[in-house]
Design an enzyme around this catalytic site. Structure first.
Site, PDB file in Angstrom:
ATOM      1  CG  HIS A 155      22.756  12.068 -15.688  1.00 39.84           C
ATOM      2  ND1 HIS A 155      23.028  10.751 -15.827  1.00 39.84           N
ATOM      3  CD2 HIS A 155      23.724  12.471 -14.587  1.00 39.84           C
ATOM      4  CE1 HIS A 155      23.998  10.557 -15.044  1.00 39.84           C
ATOM      5  NE2 HIS A 155      24.467  11.510 -14.210  1.00 39.84           N
ATOM      6  CG  HIS A 170      25.831  14.886 -16.088  1.00 33.60           C
ATOM      7  ND1 HIS A 170      25.009  15.347 -15.272  1.00 33.60           N
ATOM      8  CD2 HIS A 170      26.712  14.297 -15.292  1.00 33.60           C
ATOM      9  CE1 HIS A 170      25.361  15.497 -14.021  1.00 33.60           C
ATOM     10  NE2 HIS A 170      26.218  14.579 -13.865  1.00 33.60           N
ATOM     11  CE1 TYR A 177      35.781   7.319  -8.919  1.00 30.16           C
ATOM     12  CE2 TYR A 177      36.419   7.458 -11.455  1.00 30.16           C
ATOM     13  CZ  TYR A 177      35.495   7.809 -10.338  1.00 30.16           C
ATOM     14  OH  TYR A 177      34.661   8.921 -10.516  1.00 30.16           O
ATOM     15  NE  ARG A 236      31.799  11.352  -9.241  1.00 28.58           N
ATOM     16  CZ  ARG A 236      31.702   9.961  -8.688  1.00 28.58           C
ATOM     17  NH1 ARG A 236      32.546   9.195  -9.134  1.00 28.58           N
ATOM     18  NH2 ARG A 236      30.459   9.599  -7.883  1.00 28.58           N
ATOM     19  CG  ASP A 239      -1.866  -0.991   1.402  1.00 28.28           C
ATOM     20  OD1 ASP A 239      -2.065  -1.731  -0.108  1.00 28.28           O
ATOM     21  OD2 ASP A 239      -2.443  -1.480   2.171  1.00 28.28           O
ATOM     22  CG  HIS A 284      26.441   4.402 -10.603  1.00 26.19           C
ATOM     23  ND1 HIS A 284      25.817   3.996 -11.883  1.00 26.19           N
ATOM     24  CD2 HIS A 284      26.767   5.737 -10.655  1.00 26.19           C
ATOM     25  CE1 HIS A 284      25.926   5.014 -12.624  1.00 26.19           C
ATOM     26  NE2 HIS A 284      26.485   6.041 -12.074  1.00 26.19           N
ATOM     27  CD  GLU A 343      30.203  13.933 -12.944  1.00 23.62           C
ATOM     28  OE1 GLU A 343      30.149  12.822 -12.183  1.00 23.62           O
ATOM     29  OE2 GLU A 343      28.932  14.433 -13.461  1.00 23.62           O
ATOM     30  CG  ASP A 358      25.494  15.815  -9.818  1.00 25.41           C
ATOM     31  OD1 ASP A 358      26.138  14.996  -8.875  1.00 25.41           O
ATOM     32  OD2 ASP A 358      25.680  15.149 -11.122  1.00 25.41           O
ATOM     33  CG  ASP A 391      28.009  12.105  -6.741  1.00 25.64           C
ATOM     34  OD1 ASP A 391      27.219  13.116  -6.906  1.00 25.64           O
ATOM     35  OD2 ASP A 391      28.154  11.456  -8.130  1.00 25.64           O
ATOM     36  CG  HIS A 394      33.020   8.737 -14.862  1.00 24.11           C
ATOM     37  ND1 HIS A 394      33.194  10.163 -14.826  1.00 24.11           N
ATOM     38  CD2 HIS A 394      33.579   8.257 -13.618  1.00 24.11           C
ATOM     39  CE1 HIS A 394      33.862  10.379 -13.737  1.00 24.11           C
ATOM     40  NE2 HIS A 394      33.894   9.455 -12.894  1.00 24.11           N
ATOM     41  CD  GLU A 447      29.027  15.571 -10.022  1.00 24.65           C
ATOM     42  OE1 GLU A 447      29.122  14.734  -9.159  1.00 24.65           O
ATOM     43  OE2 GLU A 447      28.526  15.485 -11.124  1.00 24.65           O
TER      44      GLU A 447
HETATM   45  N1  GLY Z   1      25.354  11.939  -9.380  1.00 22.57           N
HETATM   46  C1  GLY Z   1      25.244  11.642 -10.590  1.00 22.57           C
HETATM   47  C2  GLY Z   1      26.421  11.891 -11.376  1.00 22.57           C
HETATM   48  O1  GLY Z   1      27.313  12.464 -11.118  1.00 22.57           O
HETATM   49  O2  GLY Z   1      26.464  11.788 -12.523  1.00 22.57           O
HETATM   50 MN    MN Z   2      27.312  14.224 -12.129  1.00 20.98          MN
HETATM   51 MN    MN Z   3      27.449  13.485  -8.947  1.00 19.67          MN
END
Ligand code: GLY
Ligand code: MN
Ligand code: MN
Length: 434
Positions: A357, A350, A384, A402, A36, A239, A380, A267, A256, A346, A404
Site C-alpha cells: 500500500h 491503492h 463477497y 476478487r 532469541d 484478510h 481490485e 499485488d 491474494d 473495500h 486484482e
Molecule cells: N494484498 C493487499 C491488498 O490487496 O491490498
Molecule cells: Mn491490493
Molecule cells: Mn492484494
C-alpha cells in the site's frame, strides 16, 4: 538499482531541503519474533529508497552545502565476531565505497557526532513519530546543543515532516523502478499459474501457498505481504491468512499473493474454482467482477482522477447485482445509497511500489489526485457473499471473488503489468485443465 539512481534521489531531496537545513532518516531496526529469534529484517522503505542500504541500525544525514560532503551515513562498525554470528556488515569503508556516502561514522558514535552536524542548522527534516525512540534521540541531540547556547551555538528552530517530500517523489516511478516492478509482476504471475495448475479438491490451502513460496524463492523474491489463500467461505474473509483448511470440490479459491523484488511489490488476486470448472452461480458473480475490473482499468489514464476507476467499478457491480436480484431498486437510488457496500466493502485499489500500500496522497486539497504517467496502482474490485447472508438465496453463499492487477499509468493510457495472468473464465478453465 544502480548507485546513480540513489544519488539522483538524494540530490533531488538535498535541493528541496535547501542550504542551511538538514535531513535525518533512520533505518528500521531488528524486531524480535520470540526470544532469541528476530523477524526477517525488512528495511524502512524510505531509507531504502534514499540509500539502497539494507542493514539495521543506520542513519542517513543529508546536509546541503556541507564542505566535507553532503551525504553522511552512520552504520554499524565492522566486527569479525558479530559478523561470524549474524552476517556481514558494510562498515564505514563499505558505506563510502559501495554506497557512495561522502562520510561515514560508527552508529555507536552518533550521540557525539550528530549534535555537531545539527548545530546552526535552521530546519530539521525528518519522519516525525515513525520511530519514537529515534525522535527522543533527536530531542536529546537538540538539548545537547541548547546547553552550549552561551558559547554561541544555535539550535534548529523548525521541524519539518519529510513524508510529503519523499512520498511525492516515490509516487512517480522511474524507468528502473518500473523494471523491478515488472520483474516482480512476472514472478507473481508464474506463481499464480502454478497455483491454478496444482489446485484440486482435497489439497490444503497451505499446500497451494507452498507453490508461491517455491516460485518466489526460486527467483530470489519474497512475499510482499502475507498471502491470502482462502477456499470457500474463507474467500469472504478479506484478510484471511491462516491458510490452513482443506479445499472442497465445488468451492472457489481466492488467492491474494505477490512478491517483492529489491523491495518493489507486486499485488495480484485471482479467484478460481477448486475443481477447475466454475458453477453457473459462481460464473454469474465472476463475470460481474471481471467486467467491473475491466471498466475500472479503462479509467486509468492521465487526466482522470484517483476515484474514476473506483466509480466505474462500483457502477458495474451495482448494475450486475441488480440484474441478479441480489440488490433491489433502481440503479440511481442504489448508487446513491452505496448499496453495493454490503457485498463490496473495500476500495478498488491503492498505490503500489516499495510498500504494497504505497505512499502518496490520494487527494490534493479537497480534490482527487489526477493520474499521471509513472504512477502505479492496483485495480481490485470484488464481491463477497458469506453463508447465511440474510435474504440471499443459498446458491450465492460462500462466493467470495476478487480480481486484482497492477497497472502503470502511461502517457497514452495504461499498461497492465500483470496482464499475462489469465482472468477470463474460459482462460482459467483451460489453464486448470491443461
Ligand atoms: N494484498 C493487499 C491488498 O490487496 O491490498
Ligand atoms: Mn491490493
Ligand atoms: Mn492484494
Amino acid at each position: 538499482m544502480t548507485q546513480t539512481e540513489f544519488k539522483r534521489r538524494r540530490n533531488q531531496l538535498i535541493k528541496m531541503v535547501g542550504k542551511g537545513n538538514i535531513a535525518i532518516v533512520s533505518s528500521s531496526s531488528e524486531q524480535t519474533r520470540n526470544r532469541d529469534v528476530d523477524y526477517p529484517f525488512r528495511q524502512d522503505s524510505d531509507f531504502l529508497y534514499l540509500t539502497g542500504f539494507n542493514e539495521p541500525d543506520a542513519v542517513l544525514v543529508l546536509i546541503p552545502g556541507r564542505k566535507h560532503g553532503e551525504y553522511v551515513l552512520f552504520c554499524r562498525e565492522k566486527d569479525p565476531l558479530q559478523e561470524t554470528w549474524h552476517g556481514r556488515r558494510a562498515g564505514q569503508q563499505g558505506a563510502i565505497d559501495d554506497y557512495a556516502a561522502d562520510d561515514s561514522f560508527p552508529i555507536d558514535d552518533i550521540d557525539e557526532i550528530l549534535p555537531g552536524l545539527l548545530e546552526n542548522r535552521q530546519k530539521v527534516f525528518h519522519f516525525m513519530g515513525r520511530y519514537p525512540d529515534f525522535d527522543q534521540q533527536l530531542m536529546s541531540w537538540v538539548n545537547q546543543i541548547k546547553e552550549k547556547s552561551r558559547s554561541g551555538a544555535h539550535v534548529p528552530y523548525e521541524y519539518v515532516s519529510l513524508d510529503h517530500l519523499i512520498h511525492d517523489m516515490r509516487l512517480y516511478k522511474s524507468r528502473a523502478e518500473i523494471g523491478l516492478m515488472k520483474k516482480a509482476a512476472k514472478i507473481s504471475v508464474a506463481a499464480h499459474k502454478r497455483a491454478m495448475q496444482q489446485c484440486k479438491p482435497g489439497k490444503y490451502e497451505y499446500s497451494i501457498e507452498a507453490e508461491y513460496n517455491h516460485e518466489f524463492r526460486l527467483n530470489n523474491a519474497q512475499h510482499a505481504y502475507p498471502p491470502i489463500v482462502g477456499g470457500g467461505e474463507n474467500g469472504c474473509i478479506l484478510h484471511y491468512t491462516e491458510n490452513s483448511e482443506q479445499l472442497k470440490d465445488g468451492d472457489l479459491l481466492l488467492i491474494d499473493a505477490g512478491c517483492e523484488v529489491e523491495g518493489y511489490a507486486s499485488d495480484i488476486t485471482r479467484t478460481f474454482p477448486v475443481n477447475g470448472r466454475f458453477s453457473p452461480a459462481q460464473k454469474d458473480i465472476y463475470e460481474i467482477v471481471l467486467e467491473a475490473q475491466q471498466a475500472a482499468i479503462k479509467k486509468v489514464k492521465p487526466g482522470n482522477h484517483w476515484n474514476d476507476p473506483h466509480h466505474a467499478a462500483v457502477r458495474v457491480i451495482t448494475k450486475g447485482l441488480l440484474e441478479l436480484k441480489l440488490l433491489k431498486g433502481t440503479l440511481a437510488k442504489l448508487m446513491k445509497e452505496h448499496a453495493y457496500r454490503r457485498f463490496y466493502m473495500h476500495r478498488t485499489g491503492h498505490w503500489l511500489g516499495l510498500d504494497v500500500h504505497d505512499v502518496g496522497d490520494y487527494k490534493v486539497g479537497e480534490q482527487w489526485r489526477l493520474l499521471e504517467p509513472g504512477m502505479v496502482l492496483t485495480v481490485e474490485p470484488g464481491i463477497y457473499i458469506p453463508a447465511n447472508s440474510k435474504g440471499i438465496h443459498r446458491k450465492w453463499w460462500n462466493i467470495g471473488i476478487r480480481i486484482e492487477d497492477d497497472v502503470l499509468v502511461t502517457a497514452s493510457g495504461n499498461e497492465v503489468l500483470t496482464a499475462s495472468l489469465p482472468s477470463a473464465v474460459e482462460e482459467i478453465e483451460a489453464l486448470m485443465a491443461g
